[in-house]
Design a protein around this motif. Structure first.
Motif, PDB file in Angstrom:
ATOM      1  N   ALA A   1     -21.702  13.777  -1.361  1.00 17.66           N
ATOM      2  CA  ALA A   1     -20.558  13.112  -0.729  1.00 17.66           C
ATOM      3  C   ALA A   1     -20.246  13.697   0.649  1.00 17.66           C
ATOM      4  O   ALA A   1     -19.609  13.042   1.471  1.00 17.66           O
ATOM      5  N   GLN A   2     -20.692  14.941   0.894  1.00 14.67           N
ATOM      6  CA  GLN A   2     -20.418  15.598   2.175  1.00 14.67           C
ATOM      7  C   GLN A   2     -21.639  15.633   3.089  1.00 14.67           C
ATOM      8  O   GLN A   2     -21.517  15.982   4.262  1.00 14.67           O
ATOM      9  N   TRP A   3     -22.803  15.253   2.561  1.00 12.40           N
ATOM     10  CA  TRP A   3     -24.055  15.382   3.314  1.00 12.40           C
ATOM     11  C   TRP A   3     -24.086  14.425   4.509  1.00 12.40           C
ATOM     12  O   TRP A   3     -23.643  13.285   4.435  1.00 12.40           O
ATOM     13  N   THR A   4     -24.643  14.935   5.623  1.00  9.33           N
ATOM     14  CA  THR A   4     -24.874  14.129   6.827  1.00  9.33           C
ATOM     15  C   THR A   4     -26.271  14.461   7.340  1.00  9.33           C
ATOM     16  O   THR A   4     -26.607  15.642   7.484  1.00  9.33           O
ATOM     17  N   PRO A   5     -27.101  13.453   7.627  1.00  8.03           N
ATOM     18  CA  PRO A   5     -28.456  13.741   8.108  1.00  8.03           C
ATOM     19  C   PRO A   5     -28.454  14.155   9.577  1.00  8.03           C
ATOM     20  O   PRO A   5     -27.535  13.826  10.331  1.00  8.03           O
ATOM     21  N   GLU A   6     -29.522  14.869   9.969  1.00  8.18           N
ATOM     22  CA  GLU A   6     -29.668  15.248  11.369  1.00  8.18           C
ATOM     23  C   GLU A   6     -30.033  14.041  12.226  1.00  8.18           C
ATOM     24  O   GLU A   6     -29.703  13.986  13.412  1.00  8.18           O
ATOM     25  N   ALA A   7     -30.755  13.098  11.637  1.00  8.99           N
ATOM     26  CA  ALA A   7     -31.144  11.867  12.346  1.00  8.99           C
ATOM     27  C   ALA A   7     -31.181  10.733  11.326  1.00  8.99           C
ATOM     28  O   ALA A   7     -31.227  10.970  10.118  1.00  8.99           O
ATOM     29  N   LYS A   8     -31.165   9.507  11.814  1.00  9.22           N
ATOM     30  CA  LYS A   8     -31.146   8.368  10.905  1.00  9.22           C
ATOM     31  C   LYS A   8     -32.455   8.266  10.125  1.00  9.22           C
ATOM     32  O   LYS A   8     -33.520   8.709  10.580  1.00  9.22           O
ATOM     33  N   VAL A   9     -32.371   7.687   8.927  1.00  8.74           N
ATOM     34  CA  VAL A   9     -33.507   7.660   8.006  1.00  8.74           C
ATOM     35  C   VAL A   9     -33.832   6.216   7.640  1.00  8.74           C
ATOM     36  O   VAL A   9     -33.074   5.280   7.936  1.00  8.74           O
ATOM     37  N   ASP A  10     -34.971   6.035   6.965  1.00  8.49           N
ATOM     38  CA  ASP A  10     -35.433   4.693   6.601  1.00  8.49           C
ATOM     39  C   ASP A  10     -34.974   4.251   5.223  1.00  8.49           C
ATOM     40  O   ASP A  10     -34.724   3.061   5.000  1.00  8.49           O
ATOM     41  N   LEU A  11     -34.884   5.200   4.296  1.00 10.05           N
ATOM     42  CA  LEU A  11     -34.541   4.867   2.914  1.00 10.05           C
ATOM     43  C   LEU A  11     -33.691   5.968   2.324  1.00 10.05           C
ATOM     44  O   LEU A  11     -34.063   7.148   2.364  1.00 10.05           O
ATOM     45  N   ILE A  12     -32.533   5.592   1.805  1.00 13.17           N
ATOM     46  CA  ILE A  12     -31.712   6.494   1.000  1.00 13.17           C
ATOM     47  C   ILE A  12     -31.788   5.989  -0.433  1.00 13.17           C
ATOM     48  O   ILE A  12     -31.389   4.853  -0.727  1.00 13.17           O
ATOM     49  N   PHE A  13     -32.308   6.826  -1.302  1.00 12.63           N
ATOM     50  CA  PHE A  13     -32.553   6.483  -2.698  1.00 12.63           C
ATOM     51  C   PHE A  13     -31.642   7.355  -3.547  1.00 12.63           C
ATOM     52  O   PHE A  13     -31.671   8.586  -3.448  1.00 12.63           O
ATOM     53  N   ALA A  14     -30.805   6.737  -4.363  1.00 15.32           N
ATOM     54  CA  ALA A  14     -29.848   7.493  -5.176  1.00 15.32           C
ATOM     55  C   ALA A  14     -29.918   6.991  -6.614  1.00 15.32           C
ATOM     56  O   ALA A  14     -29.271   6.007  -6.976  1.00 15.32           O
ATOM     57  N   ASN A  15     -30.727   7.653  -7.417  1.00 14.09           N
ATOM     58  CA  ASN A  15     -30.927   7.259  -8.802  1.00 14.09           C
ATOM     59  C   ASN A  15     -30.036   8.108  -9.711  1.00 14.09           C
ATOM     60  O   ASN A  15     -30.246   9.309  -9.855  1.00 14.09           O
ATOM     61  N   SER A  16     -29.018   7.481 -10.282  1.00 13.28           N
ATOM     62  CA  SER A  16     -28.116   8.151 -11.229  1.00 13.28           C
ATOM     63  C   SER A  16     -27.439   9.359 -10.584  1.00 13.28           C
ATOM     64  O   SER A  16     -27.485  10.465 -11.113  1.00 13.28           O
ATOM     65  N   ALA A  17     -26.780   9.119  -9.448  1.00 13.24           N
ATOM     66  CA  ALA A  17     -26.182  10.236  -8.715  1.00 13.24           C
ATOM     67  C   ALA A  17     -24.799   9.930  -8.161  1.00 13.24           C
ATOM     68  O   ALA A  17     -23.862  10.712  -8.356  1.00 13.24           O
ATOM     69  N   ILE A  18     -24.616   8.803  -7.448  1.00 11.80           N
ATOM     70  CA  ILE A  18     -23.374   8.667  -6.678  1.00 11.80           C
ATOM     71  C   ILE A  18     -22.161   8.331  -7.547  1.00 11.80           C
ATOM     72  O   ILE A  18     -21.037   8.368  -7.048  1.00 11.80           O
ATOM     73  N   HIS A  19     -22.378   8.074  -8.846  1.00 12.43           N
ATOM     74  CA  HIS A  19     -21.207   7.861  -9.708  1.00 12.43           C
ATOM     75  C   HIS A  19     -20.388   9.143  -9.855  1.00 12.43           C
ATOM     76  O   HIS A  19     -19.241   9.099 -10.300  1.00 12.43           O
ATOM     77  N   PHE A  20     -20.973  10.298  -9.489  1.00 17.82           N
ATOM     78  CA  PHE A  20     -20.218  11.550  -9.524  1.00 17.82           C
ATOM     79  C   PHE A  20     -19.330  11.715  -8.289  1.00 17.82           C
ATOM     80  O   PHE A  20     -18.482  12.601  -8.261  1.00 17.82           O
ATOM     81  N   ALA A  21     -19.552  10.899  -7.276  1.00 21.35           N
ATOM     82  CA  ALA A  21     -18.787  11.006  -6.026  1.00 21.35           C
ATOM     83  C   ALA A  21     -17.608  10.037  -6.047  1.00 21.35           C
ATOM     84  O   ALA A  21     -17.709   8.927  -6.573  1.00 21.35           O
ATOM     85  N   PRO A  22     -16.480  10.413  -5.453  1.00 19.00           N
ATOM     86  CA  PRO A  22     -15.312   9.530  -5.425  1.00 19.00           C
ATOM     87  C   PRO A  22     -15.371   8.537  -4.265  1.00 19.00           C
ATOM     88  O   PRO A  22     -16.230   8.622  -3.385  1.00 19.00           O
ATOM     89  N   SER A  23     -14.447   7.591  -4.279  1.00 23.17           N
ATOM     90  CA  SER A  23     -14.166   6.707  -3.139  1.00 23.17           C
ATOM     91  C   SER A  23     -15.402   5.997  -2.622  1.00 23.17           C
ATOM     92  O   SER A  23     -15.775   6.110  -1.442  1.00 23.17           O
TER      93      SER A  23
END
Length: 256
Positions: free
Chosen positions: A86-108
């Motif tokens: 939830a706090q991560w920020t990349p150094e540069a833009k990326v092509d694919l963000i893959f989140a398998n069974s993960a972001i349900h732990f993050a709010p908002s």
């Protein structure tokens, strides 16, 4: 909070990996150079991505030290970083963000998703899978047992804090203003497990952790014994002794 148990998580690697493969199968054609695996766990989803794509960089993000250690051992060619997604920020833009069974732990999620989309290059993809299980028996029984025993004072706040993820309509509303196309669906997986103890093992490395974290060893054993008795009534054994764990998962793939 105690760390995740990699061994218990990987006990069901084949079952957990199926959702990752199904999510990946719906990603539109890409030739990504940079991929981020959010909530990479012990590297099982990162390994699937590395086999599917030939890219310059795979970065795995997870807040669990033991998961990151296992991921580095499994896939040394990738880069793994211990961080809160939830706090991560990349150094540069990326092509694919893959989140398998993960972001349900993050709010908002209404704020998180536009932020993640902003990290993508033009044409980039955000691919997400989340368990949609708050109302299923196994999770409902966790909360019920938490407020039905001598541990109630310790566990009631945990039971009341289990936030529901959004509906499919919510995710469409949060994503559609920011993307060219969004694909949403839900699948109920049915996992034949070897009895009720395996149902507990399935969750002991994840959803049960916030409850067990507040209990001593004796209390944890008593809590799990109570939970097991309730599972026996909710999940009847099949003729071959298997217990069928019905596990709904919500998916979306959004391309900017």
């Amino acid at each position: 909070m105690r760390d995740w148990n990699c061994d218990l998580y990987l006990k069901f690697e084949r079952e957990r990996a199926q959702a990752a493969r199904d999510l990946l199968s719906r990603v539109p054609p890409l030739a990504p150079r940079k991929i981020v695996d959010l909530g990479c766990g012990p590297g099982n989803s990162s390994a699937i991505l590395s086999l599917y794509y030939r890219c310059d960089e795979i970065l795995g993000i997870d807040r669990s030290p033991s998961m990151i250690k296992a991921a580095r051992a499994r896939l040394p060619a990738a880069n793994f970083v211990e961080a809160d997604l939830a706090q991560w920020t990349p150094e540069a833009k990326v092509d694919l963000i893959f989140a398998n069974s993960a972001i349900h732990f993050a709010p908002s999620h209404e704020k998180l998703l536009p932020k993640l989309l902003s990290f993508l290059k033009p044409g980039g993809v955000l691919a997400v899978q989340m368990p949609n299980v708050l109302q299923d028996p196994a999770h409902a029984l966790m909360r019920m047992v938490a407020v039905d025993g001598p541990w109630m004072e310790k566990l009631a706040p945990v039971a009341k804090s289990r936030a529901a993820i959004g509906s499919i309509d919510d995710y469409y509303a949060w994503l559609s203003p920011h993307v060219q196309h969004v694909d949403l669906w839900q699948t109920v997986y049915v996992h034949p497990l070897n009895g009720h103890d395996e149902v507990i093992d399935w969750f002991a490395g994840s959803a049960l952790l916030p409850f067990l974290d507040r209990l001593g060893d004796d209390e944890s054993a008593a809590f799990l014994a109570h939970y097991r008795r309730e599972l026996e009534m909710a999940y009847l054994a099949q003729d071959d002794g298997k217990v069928l764990l019905h596990y709904p998962r919500l998916f979306f793939v959004a391309q900017v």
